[in-house]
Each structure stands twice: as structure tokens, then as C-alpha cells.
Design a protein around this motif. Structure first.
Motif, PDB file in Angstrom:
ATOM      1  N   GLY A 100      -7.505 -11.333  -4.534  1.00 32.85           N
ATOM      2  CA  GLY A 100      -6.265 -11.023  -3.798  1.00 32.85           C
ATOM      3  C   GLY A 100      -6.698 -10.512  -2.440  1.00 32.85           C
ATOM      4  N   TYR A 101      -5.939 -10.861  -1.410  1.00 31.04           N
ATOM      5  CA  TYR A 101      -6.346 -10.411  -0.084  1.00 31.04           C
ATOM      6  C   TYR A 101      -6.066  -8.929   0.013  1.00 31.04           C
ATOM      7  CZ  TYR A 101      -5.172 -15.302   0.157  1.00 31.04           C
ATOM      8  OH  TYR A 101      -5.051 -16.624  -0.120  1.00 31.04           O
ATOM      9  N   THR A 102      -7.091  -8.124   0.049  1.00 31.39           N
ATOM     10  CA  THR A 102      -6.861  -6.683   0.064  1.00 31.39           C
ATOM     11  C   THR A 102      -7.029  -6.103   1.460  1.00 31.39           C
ATOM     12  OG1 THR A 102      -9.150  -6.363  -0.523  1.00 31.39           O
ATOM     13  CG2 THR A 102      -7.557  -6.336  -2.314  1.00 31.39           C
ATOM     14  N   LEU A 103      -6.634  -6.874   2.480  1.00 34.34           N
ATOM     15  CA  LEU A 103      -6.655  -6.309   3.832  1.00 34.34           C
ATOM     16  C   LEU A 103      -5.589  -5.223   3.919  1.00 34.34           C
ATOM     17  CD1 LEU A 103      -6.984  -9.545   5.959  1.00 34.34           C
ATOM     18  CD2 LEU A 103      -8.776  -7.982   5.224  1.00 34.34           C
ATOM     19  N   PHE A 104      -5.810  -4.257   4.806  1.00 32.27           N
ATOM     20  CA  PHE A 104      -4.813  -3.208   4.991  1.00 32.27           C
ATOM     21  C   PHE A 104      -3.719  -3.746   5.900  1.00 32.27           C
ATOM     22  CE2 PHE A 104      -8.947  -0.840   4.611  1.00 32.27           C
ATOM     23  CZ  PHE A 104      -8.770  -0.520   3.274  1.00 32.27           C
ATOM     24  N   PRO A 105      -2.503  -3.904   5.394  1.00 35.93           N
ATOM     25  CA  PRO A 105      -1.464  -4.592   6.174  1.00 35.93           C
ATOM     26  C   PRO A 105      -1.041  -3.826   7.429  1.00 35.93           C
ATOM     27  CG  PRO A 105      -0.638  -3.957   3.994  1.00 35.93           C
ATOM     28  CD  PRO A 105      -2.059  -3.555   4.046  1.00 35.93           C
ATOM     29  N   TRP A 106      -1.284  -2.511   7.462  1.00 37.15           N
ATOM     30  CA  TRP A 106      -0.810  -1.723   8.605  1.00 37.15           C
ATOM     31  C   TRP A 106      -1.832  -1.685   9.736  1.00 37.15           C
ATOM     32  CZ3 TRP A 106      -2.389   0.025   3.938  1.00 37.15           C
ATOM     33  CH2 TRP A 106      -3.505   0.862   3.904  1.00 37.15           C
ATOM     34  N   LEU A 107      -3.001  -2.295   9.508  1.00 36.94           N
ATOM     35  CA  LEU A 107      -4.024  -2.300  10.554  1.00 36.94           C
ATOM     36  C   LEU A 107      -4.173  -3.714  11.111  1.00 36.94           C
ATOM     37  CD1 LEU A 107      -6.835  -0.138   8.887  1.00 36.94           C
ATOM     38  CD2 LEU A 107      -5.163   0.580  10.592  1.00 36.94           C
ATOM     39  N   THR A 108      -4.490  -3.790  12.410  1.00 32.48           N
ATOM     40  CA  THR A 108      -4.756  -5.100  12.982  1.00 32.48           C
ATOM     41  C   THR A 108      -6.073  -5.611  12.408  1.00 32.48           C
ATOM     42  OG1 THR A 108      -5.971  -4.138  14.813  1.00 32.48           O
ATOM     43  CG2 THR A 108      -3.623  -4.530  15.161  1.00 32.48           C
ATOM     44  N   VAL A 109      -6.333  -6.898  12.626  1.00 33.23           N
ATOM     45  CA  VAL A 109      -7.562  -7.511  12.152  1.00 33.23           C
ATOM     46  C   VAL A 109      -8.766  -6.693  12.605  1.00 33.23           C
ATOM     47  CG1 VAL A 109      -9.026  -9.514  12.553  1.00 33.23           C
ATOM     48  CG2 VAL A 109      -6.628  -9.823  11.923  1.00 33.23           C
ATOM     49  N   LYS A 110      -8.785  -6.335  13.877  1.00 32.18           N
ATOM     50  CA  LYS A 110      -9.916  -5.585  14.431  1.00 32.18           C
ATOM     51  C   LYS A 110     -10.071  -4.243  13.724  1.00 32.18           C
ATOM     52  CE  LYS A 110      -9.485  -3.471  18.378  1.00 32.18           C
ATOM     53  NZ  LYS A 110      -9.058  -3.428  19.772  1.00 32.18           N
ATOM     54  N   ARG A 111      -8.950  -3.568  13.525  1.00 33.65           N
ATOM     55  CA  ARG A 111      -9.014  -2.235  12.907  1.00 33.65           C
ATOM     56  C   ARG A 111      -9.390  -2.322  11.434  1.00 33.65           C
ATOM     57  NH1 ARG A 111      -7.673   2.535  15.050  1.00 33.65           N
ATOM     58  NH2 ARG A 111      -7.480   2.294  17.285  1.00 33.65           N
ATOM     59  N   ASN A 112      -9.016  -3.413  10.779  1.00 35.99           N
ATOM     60  CA  ASN A 112      -9.465  -3.622   9.408  1.00 35.99           C
ATOM     61  C   ASN A 112     -10.986  -3.657   9.349  1.00 35.99           C
ATOM     62  OD1 ASN A 112      -7.763  -4.264   6.874  1.00 35.99           O
ATOM     63  ND2 ASN A 112      -6.496  -5.011   8.557  1.00 35.99           N
ATOM     64  N   VAL A 113     -11.570  -4.408  10.294  1.00 33.27           N
ATOM     65  CA  VAL A 113     -13.026  -4.529  10.288  1.00 33.27           C
ATOM     66  C   VAL A 113     -13.672  -3.195  10.668  1.00 33.27           C
ATOM     67  CG1 VAL A 113     -14.967  -5.797  11.249  1.00 33.27           C
ATOM     68  CG2 VAL A 113     -12.824  -6.968  10.806  1.00 33.27           C
ATOM     69  N   MET A 114     -12.985  -2.424  11.522  1.00 25.72           N
ATOM     70  CA  MET A 114     -13.543  -1.134  11.930  1.00 25.72           C
ATOM     71  C   MET A 114     -13.489  -0.091  10.819  1.00 25.72           C
ATOM     72  SD  MET A 114     -11.813  -0.897  15.699  1.00 25.72           S
ATOM     73  CE  MET A 114     -12.086   0.850  15.946  1.00 25.72           C
ATOM     74  N   PHE A 115     -12.654  -0.332   9.821  1.00 26.00           N
ATOM     75  CA  PHE A 115     -12.373   0.704   8.819  1.00 26.00           C
ATOM     76  C   PHE A 115     -13.647   1.292   8.194  1.00 26.00           C
ATOM     77  CE2 PHE A 115     -11.209   2.368   4.674  1.00 26.00           C
ATOM     78  CZ  PHE A 115     -10.034   3.048   4.917  1.00 26.00           C
ATOM     79  N   GLY A 116     -14.486   0.403   7.665  1.00 25.48           N
ATOM     80  CA  GLY A 116     -15.689   0.880   6.994  1.00 25.48           C
ATOM     81  C   GLY A 116     -16.624   1.614   7.944  1.00 25.48           C
ATOM     82  N   LEU A 117     -16.687   1.122   9.194  1.00 19.92           N
ATOM     83  CA  LEU A 117     -17.563   1.755  10.172  1.00 19.92           C
ATOM     84  C   LEU A 117     -17.085   3.166  10.473  1.00 19.92           C
ATOM     85  CD1 LEU A 117     -17.855  -1.332  12.528  1.00 19.92           C
ATOM     86  CD2 LEU A 117     -19.587  -0.461  10.947  1.00 19.92           C
ATOM     87  N   GLN A 118     -15.767   3.324  10.595  1.00 22.04           N
ATOM     88  CA  GLN A 118     -15.232   4.648  10.906  1.00 22.04           C
ATOM     89  C   GLN A 118     -15.355   5.594   9.720  1.00 22.04           C
ATOM     90  OE1 GLN A 118     -11.375   3.359  12.629  1.00 22.04           O
ATOM     91  NE2 GLN A 118     -12.056   4.532  14.399  1.00 22.04           N
ATOM     92  N   MET A 119     -15.264   5.025   8.493  1.00 18.33           N
ATOM     93  CA  MET A 119     -15.458   5.863   7.314  1.00 18.33           C
ATOM     94  C   MET A 119     -16.873   6.428   7.303  1.00 18.33           C
ATOM     95  SD  MET A 119     -12.708   6.039   5.611  1.00 18.33           S
ATOM     96  CE  MET A 119     -11.646   5.794   7.022  1.00 18.33           C
TER      97      MET A 119
END
Ligand SMILES: Nc1ncnc2c1ncn2[C@@H]1O[C@H](COP(=O)(O)OP(=O)(O)OP(=O)(O)O)[C@@H](O)[C@H]1O
Ligand SMILES: [Mg+2]
Lengths: 338, 300
Positions: free
Chosen positions: B112-131
Motif C-alpha cells: 500500500g502506498y504509505t506516503l504521508f498525504p499531508w507532505l509534498t513529495v520533497k518533504r516525504n523524502v526529507m522525513f527520514g533525514l529530519q528524523m
């Protein structure tokens, strides 16, 4: 040949033109019924408004009497050799005609208060809005975070929800006397009643929304290194944000329904005082005007919040908004509807 | 006399391929699974063993596909590897150290696509880095590089709801790879895509894998997909889930869709069918014959 649109297709939205028509009709139909009852003399009109009293002693112009009494008195007057009174069918005073209420919507604002320390309508309204605002804001300040914690952490829910569920069934006005004893007779106990009426529902509603978060997103975030705090603040809360916002809209409406009971606590004030006072003076058109104004404020706030919601949550999958459909329809000058 | 030799064809490797496998096995083991067992309690109070005594190892930059009939415990296995579930017994080692709990050193792509719907594509990719505590500017720069790699730089400001299924999965891959995991775990990531998008995605994935130092474990139930992608294929059998065979795919790299008809490819395919299909026939229920049509002619 065009296919006739089907009105009863399950789950199928009608065309935008039909939607607007239906939206207008939703207001116009009740208004139409009201107008019929008010203006068509042979629908209802249980009373007679006296125009010329004749020789009936206690009749005066504009007096409202029941048909039976009117006929009886006339018969008596004629039998005594006098002249009969004339009159027109009328509705009771508590059902003013639409035009009277429409006029009152303006005159209610323009009428100066009768007693010296009474307030103008707009001042009363402002007082009511302030009561709602503070009651709802205080409730949200505690209720929203608590609801989120309940929804995210089952132990918190187990600790909180049983008692919240219990108190929820106690009618908020029941706490009115208590609120007056503790908080005095002015604004504070009214805010407290709004608070009590909203808070317990709010915790449960918010908790339920948060509980419906998608566990797959939590797992995805965990594999990306999110810790417990980040799961709550960066995943669970944002994933529910749109639903929480809409919950708040519904809960605000809930707070409004507590207004009237809140405002009779202690010294009656605000729009409730205005309504009661006008009812006492038997200005029922002003009463209706005030009630309609409450409805208008509610509708405008809610639609305003819905509009703002569509702006501040850009990821929201857009459903066509009523306002936008309406503007589009206005823009399409005489074009053929699809 | 040709049948037995043909049956063994999948074991025959061209010298270049054999050399490749020799070097692959010299590389250090990144992920090792020892004696892994996972059983679930059932409603009836009994236990169902989803996985039993599973053991295998994946070497650095190896591409392993895991294949097996439905319900054989593939998802259970990958969740154990990701740390989203605890084994009943046995352990998972990453670079020789036992893992516990989810961690960005094992990235995951879900079906299932588990992208975060409230984040843009770029911010989705940034998520792990910021964590991981990376400062925003740098996280953004790195996220853009990853989007470049998966070919979605043009969509960096789009929201997931605006993307097609294939594009979403590419973002999910970029998001999982951004924190530099040692292992990328993929649970039927292309299962929901149409055939055409699916083969494009397979091609993309191999391209990405070539350019990144990551070991991939890829679950699928599509035989061709497994052969096309994998260095080795781990075939599981069901009830309980156990390793049935570990097949070294003799199809040379770089892979190409035309190889689907090569003898090596077909040999592996035949073997996989042998391993998986008979079981399928055993398990398919026989339907009672009820005729519900009066049409005279027969479909067969
Ligand atoms: N949380 C759970 N509770 C109880 N039983 C479970 C649970 N998760 C999995 N199982 C059981 O473990 C077995 C393996 O399930 P799993 O989802 O790992 O299979 P799978 O190989 O991924 O199947 P599919 O190809 O359909 O995705 C199944 O029999 C299933 O019923
Ligand atoms: Mg599965």
C-alpha cells in the motif's frame, strides 16, 4: 436526445446547476410554506382581527379574537339592535408574517433599548459571541490535546474515557446553579456552562477521530526512524488534522446549542435576554429575527471555516465546493448546463 | 534421457555468472537470519506457525527475492526483518549485530502506498533525514538528489494524491533510501500496479540499485518479476513457512526484458513452477459442479 437526469441514483452527485437549485430550494420551501400560512386567508388563520368594532363593547380595532367568540358577540350585538363588528382572518401573534420578520431583521437592530440598562441587539449579540468564544476556546484548549492523547495512547483513554463518558450524560445546565455559586452571576458561569456542555463531547469525538489513524503510516514512520514523540506530533496529529478541523466545526455548532441555557444562568444576558425581553413585550417578529440571526451567524461561521479549511490544508482531495460551483454558474452566462 | 538434464538446467551457470556468484559470496554478510520462528495465537486458543526455523543470509549489495504461495509467511518475515514484529524464537542480525525494533538502517517499501498525504513529495523524502536530526537545508538538498535519481524532480512540490501509483512507489523508494539504509525491504511493492507500469518499475529499481550501496530483499508472488530482479531467489513453502530452496539465478546481468525468453530464464521459471505449482493444485478447492445456464453450446 438527452438522457433525463436520474435523481435517485445512489451516491451520485447531481450536476452543479441542480445542486445550487436544491440548495436554494432547501431554504425557499420552508419559506414558501410560511408565506402560504401567513398570506392565504383560508389556510389556518384561527383568529379574527377586528377592523371596525361595531357596537360590541370590548372590541377594539386590531384586537385578535377567536372565530367563535367573534361570531357569538356579533350575534348578540345584532340581537340587541346594534351593528356587527367587521374583521379579517388572522394568525396568532406568535406567528408573524415573513415580511414582518424581514422588517424586524432591520428594526430589531435599530430599536433602542426600552429600559436604561438594557442593551441594543448588536451589543447583546456581541456578548453572546464572546460567551461562545471563550467557552469553546477554553474547552478546546484542554479537550483537543486530551482527546489526541486518548486517541493515540490507549492507557490514557482507559484512564480518562470512563469518567468522561459518565459526566457526558449529566446535562450541562444542571451545573448552572453550581457555576453561579462558584463563579458569580455575570459572564463566568455562562462560559462555564458552554465549557461543560462542549468539553466532554469534545474529548470523546477527538479521541475517536485520532484513533482512526492509519497504522501503516505509523509503521512507515517507524522504519524511517521516528521516535514516540515524533510519531505523535509529526505523524498521528497531521494525519488526522483535516478530520480534527471538521470535528471542531461540528463541536462549535454544539457549543451554540448550549448558548440559550447558558445565558439564563445567573443574570440573564446576551441574545437570550433580548429574546426573552422581546417575547415579554410580545414583539414576536423581533424574537424570530433574533433566532434567524443566530442561525445566520452559525451558518456563516461554519461555511467560513469550511472555506478556510480548504485553503490551509492544500493536500486535501478537493470536493467541489458549493460556493465555487455557485460562482462558476454565475460566470457561465447563459451557457448550456452539462 | 533429456528430461533429467533439462530439469537441472537452472543450476547450470555460464562462467561469467559463476564468477559473479563467487565474488558475491565473498562479500560480507549484511543481513543474517538464524532459526527464525514466528507463531501467532489463533482465536480458537491454538497456535498457527507462520514461519519455522528460517535461516538465510544476504550479502552486501545482493538482490534477494522471496517468493512463495499466499500465506506462507512472506509478509511476516519482512516485518520481522524490519523490526515491526518480534520473533517467537531465533534472531535477525544486521552486520553481525542482533536487531530489535524498527530503525532507518532497514528501509521499507510497503505494498500500500504509505506516503504521508499531508507532505509534498520533497518533504516525504526529507522525513527520514529530519528524523535523524539533519538540518533542514541539507535534508532538502539530499532529498532533491534522491528525487533526481528516481526521476521525479519535476513533482517535488506535488502532494501524493496527485501522483499515479508507479510514481508514488518511486517516491516511497526514494524516501526509504534517503536515510542511507543498509538493507531495503520491499513487500510486494509493485503488486498493485498494472503490467506495463510494473515492468517499468522493475527496470527503474535495478537502475537505482546499481547506483546505490544497498542490499535488497524483495517479496513478490510474480515468478517472472523474481527472476528478472534477483541474484538469488528464496522459495518458501507454506504451513508452516519454511525455506524450500535457494535458487541462484543464472541469468547474466545487466538484465534486459528480452532475456525473458532466454534458456536460463525459462529454466529457472520451470523450476519455480515445479516448486510452487503442485502445492497450488493441492490447495485449490474442488468446486461442486452446478450448471446455471441453459445455453446449448459449451464454452470449451
Ligand atoms: N497478526 C497475525 N495474527 C495471526 N495470524 C497471522 C498474523 N499475521 C499473519 N498471520 C498468519 O500467518 C500466516 C502468514 O501470513 P503472511 O501475511 O506473512 O503471508 P504472506 O506470505 O505475506 O501472504 P500473501 O502472499 O497473501 O501476502 C498466515 O497463515 C496468516 O494467517
Ligand atoms: Mg503478504
Amino acid at each position: 436526445m438527452t438522457r433525463r437526469p436520474r435523481w435517485f441514483a445512489v451516491g451520485k452527485e447531481p450536476s452543479s446547476r441542480a445542486r445550487i437549485t436544491l440548495g436554494l430550494l432547501s431554504f425557499l420551501l420552508p419559506l414558501g410554506i410560511w408565506a402560504l400560512v401567513s398570506y392565504v386567508p383560508w389556510i389556518w388563520h384561527p383568529l379574527v382581527r377586528v377592523s371596525v368594532p361595531g357596537t360590541v363593547e370590548w372590541f377594539k380595532p386590531d384586537l385578535l379574537v377567536e372565530h367563535a367568540v367573534f361570531n357569538e358577540e356579533n350575534a348578540k350585538a345584532v340581537a340587541a339592535g346594534g351593528t356587527a363588528a367587521t374583521g379579517t382572518p388572522a394568525n396568532p401573534i406568535f406567528l408573524p408574517a415573513p415580511h414582518a420578520v424581514g422588517r424586524a431583521l432591520w428594526t430589531a437592530f435599530a430599536t433602542p433599548p426600552i429600559l436604561r440598562d438594557e442593551l441594543w441587539l448588536h451589543q447583546s449579540l456581541w456578548l453572546s459571541i464572546r460567551t461562545i468564544f471563550w467557552g469553546f476556546a477554553l474547552s478546546s484548549l484542554i479537550g483537543v490535546p486530551l482527546g489526541i492523547l486518548c486517541g493515540a495512547y490507549p492507557p490514557v483513554a482507559r484512564l480518562t474515557e470512563p469518567v468522561v463518558d459518565f459526566v457526558r450524560y449529566m446535562p450541562a445546565p444542571a451545573f448552572g446553579a453550581l457555576a453561579v455559586a462558584v463563579l458569580g452571576i455575570y459572564g463566568a458561569p455562562k462560559i462555564a456552562v458552554i465549557f461543560l456542555g462542549t468539553f466532554f463531547q469534545q474529548v470523546l469525538v477527538i479521541a475517536n477521530t485520532v484513533r482512526r489513524h492509519d497504522p501503516a503510516l505509523i509503521e512507515a514512520a517507524q522504519t524511517l526512524g521516528a521516535g514516540p514523540r515524533q510519531l505523535l506530533l509529526r505523524v498521528i496529529v497531521p494525519s488526522c488534522l483535516i478530520d480534527l478541523y471538521n470535528d471542531q466545526r461540528i463541536l462549535l455548532g454544539w457549543a451554540w446549542t448550549y448558548l440559550i441555557v447558558a445565558e439564563v444562568v445567573g443574570i440573564s444576558s446576551g441574545i437570550t435576554f433580548f429574546i426573552n425581553q422581546q417575547a415579554k413585550y410580545r414583539n414576536f417578529d423581533n424574537v424570530y429575527a433574533a433566532i434567524i440571526i443566530i442561525g445566520v451567524i452559525g451558518l456563516v461561521t461554519d461555511q467560513g471555516l469550511a472555506f478556510i479549511g480548504r485553503r490551509i490544508f492544500p493536500w486535501q482531495v478537493r470536493r467541489s465546493s458549493r460556493l465555487r460551483a455557485f460562482l462558476a454558474l454565475l460566470g457561465r452566462k447563459g451557457g448550456q448546463g452539462v | 534421457m533429456s528430461a533429467p538434464t533439462q530439469a537441472q538446467d537452472y543450476l547450470r551457470q555460464a562462467p561469467a555468472v559463476a564468477e559473479r556468484f563467487r565474488r558475491l559470496k565473498e562479500r560480507p554478510v549484511v543481513l543474517e537470519v538464524r532459526d527464525l520462528t514466528r507463531s501467532f495465537p489463533t482465536a480458537a486458543g491454538k497456535e498457527v506457525t507462520a514461519l519455522r526455523n528460517l535461516a538465510f543470509a544476504a550479502h552486501r549489495r545482493e538482490f534477494t527475492c522471496i517468493i512463495g504461495p499466499s500465506g506462507c509467511g512472506k509478509s511476516t518475515l519482512i516485518r520481522l526483518l524490519a523490526g515491526l514484529d518480534e520473533p517467537t524464537s531465533g534472531e535477525v542480525l544486521l552486520d553481525g549485530k542482533p536487531v530489535s525494533g524498527p530503525c532507518p538502517d532497514r528501509g521499507m517499501v510497503f505494498q500500500g502506498y504509505t506516503l504521508f498525504p499531508w507532505l509534498t513529495v520533497k518533504r516525504n523524502v526529507m522525513f527520514g533525514l529530519q528524523m535523524a536530526g539533519m538540518e533542514k537545508g541539507q535534508a532538502e538538498a539530499e532529498a532533491l538528489q534522491w528525487l533526481e535519481l528516481v526521476g521525479l524532480i519535476k513533482f517535488k512540490d506535488a502532494y501524493p494524491a496527485q501522483l499515479s501509483g508507479g510514481m508514488k512507489q518511486r517516491v516511497a523508494i526514494a524516501r526509504a533510501l534517503a536515510p542511507n539504509p543498509r538493507v531495503l525491504l520491499m513487500d510486494e511493492p509493485f503488486g498493485a500496479l498494472d503490467a506495463q507500469t510494473r515492468s517499468q518499475m522493475q527496470h527503474h529499481l535495478l537502475e537505482i540499485w546499481r547506483n546505490v550501496d544497498v542490499t535488497i530483499l524483495f517479496i513478490t508472488h510474480d515468478l517472472d518479476e523474481a527472476i528478472y530482479l534477483a541474484d538469488r531467489i528464496l522459495v518458501l513453502k507454506a504451513h508452516p513457512g519454511e525455506v524450500q530452496e535457494l535458487i541462484e539465478v543464472p541469468v547474466p546481468r545487466p538484465r534486459h526484458p528480452a532475456q525473458t525468453n532466454s534458456p536460463e530464464f525459462l529454466a529457472v521459471r520451470r523450476r519455480l513452477e515445479e516448486l510452487i505449482h503442485p502445492r497450488l493444485e493441492e490447495t485449490v478447492e474442488k468446486l461442486p459442479i452446478v450448471r446455471l445456464t441453459k445455453a446449448g453450446d459449451d464454452v470449451e
